[in-house]
Design a protein around this motif. Structure first.
Motif, mmCIF file in Angstrom:
data_model
loop_
_atom_site.group_PDB
_atom_site.id
_atom_site.type_symbol
_atom_site.label_atom_id
_atom_site.label_comp_id
_atom_site.label_asym_id
_atom_site.label_seq_id
_atom_site.Cartn_x
_atom_site.Cartn_y
_atom_site.Cartn_z
ATOM 1 N N ASP A 1 0.834 -1.205 0.000
ATOM 2 C CA ASP A 1 0.000 0.000 0.000
ATOM 3 C C ASP A 1 0.871 1.258 0.000
ATOM 4 O O ASP A 1 0.492 2.273 -0.593
ATOM 5 N N PHE A 2 2.013 1.209 0.657
ATOM 6 C CA PHE A 2 2.931 2.346 0.649
ATOM 7 C C PHE A 2 3.397 2.646 -0.769
ATOM 8 O O PHE A 2 3.398 3.805 -1.218
ATOM 9 N N GLU A 3 3.759 1.599 -1.513
ATOM 10 C CA GLU A 3 4.177 1.798 -2.901
ATOM 11 C C GLU A 3 3.024 2.295 -3.762
ATOM 12 O O GLU A 3 3.224 3.121 -4.668
ATOM 13 N N LYS A 4 1.823 1.805 -3.493
ATOM 14 C CA LYS A 4 0.665 2.278 -4.246
ATOM 15 C C LYS A 4 0.496 3.788 -4.095
ATOM 16 O O LYS A 4 0.132 4.496 -5.037
ATOM 17 N N VAL A 5 0.748 4.285 -2.882
ATOM 18 C CA VAL A 5 0.667 5.723 -2.642
ATOM 19 C C VAL A 5 1.804 6.452 -3.359
ATOM 20 O O VAL A 5 1.582 7.408 -4.114
#
Length: 226
Positions: free
Chosen positions: A84-88
């Motif tokens: 999810d961090f990379e998605k952001v």
């Protein structure tokens, strides 16, 4: 991969990991817009705030919290090949990103966050931890550190560089995962580090957050003006 258009020059990204009592308020001083990475939205809501945006696959956000957030602020990304961090990080643009809730709690999540910093090394991002801040070293950086500040360097790729202001200079050293690392160095005052390639994560005392953030923001702004 489509960018999500935004007008947030400085963003606090909130994850679902360990967050200290003052982490959110300290981050918002530097980066006043809030983007939650999936379950990080619950942390923001519990603090009495409403995220400006939520990005993720929403597998960590329960229906009650989801219902409290306006639908136009929710951006679902269903793929499972990234955190999810990379998605952001891959969907926003900003001059500064301060991440909280990514260091501490679960070791696998911490390692994934540091890996994201190295993979997306062009982004001006600093992660706030309980005792340190972590960020990817750009090709050249000058930090106003104080004498005896701990400076740890951890390579996530083979890399070399040079330094001034470190008790043990890194000139001539070959760093690599599984080989030489650079933990527990110390500043003798202001520090300048030059890296020959991407891949080096730096950790300095949490008290230097504002200096690191402003330095990264200034570099991003200079790059935008070129």
């Amino acid at each position: 991969m489509n960018k999500i258009l935004n007008d947030f020059p400085a963003i606090t990204v909130v994850g679902g990991g360990a967050i200290g009592a003052t982490d959110l308020s300290e981050a918002l001083v530097l980066a006043p817009s809030i983007v939650a990475a999936d379950g990080g939205a619950a942390v923001v809501l519990a603090a009495g705030r409403l995220p400006d945006m939520v990005i993720g696959d929403f597998d960590s956000l329960d229906a009650t919290d989801r219902a409290r957030i306006p639908p136009d602020r929710m951006h679902h990304v269903g793929e499972q090949d990234s955190t999810d961090f990379e998605k952001v990080l891959t969907r926003l643009q900003a001059d500064l990103i301060v991440g909280i809730g990514f260091l501490g709690k679960r070791l696998d999540h911490q390692l994934a966050a540091l890996n994201a910093l190295a993979r997306l090394h062009h982004l001006p991002c600093v992660l706030l931890g309980a005792h340190e801040v972590a960020f990817h070293l750009p090709s050249r950086i000058t930090l106003n550190l104080e004498r005896n500040d701990v400076v740890s360097l951890f390579p996530l790729a083979p890399v070399t560089g040079r330094s001034a202001g470190l008790e043990w200079p890194i000139d001539g050293l070959a760093f690599a995962p599984g080989a030489r690392i650079g933990t527990s160095n110390r500043a003798t005052g202001p520090v300048e580090i030059c890296m020959d390639a991407p891949g080096m994560i730096a950790l300095v005392p949490r008290a230097r957050l504002a200096n690191v953030a402003e330095t990264l923001r200034s570099r991003a702004g200079a790059a935008d003006r070129r």
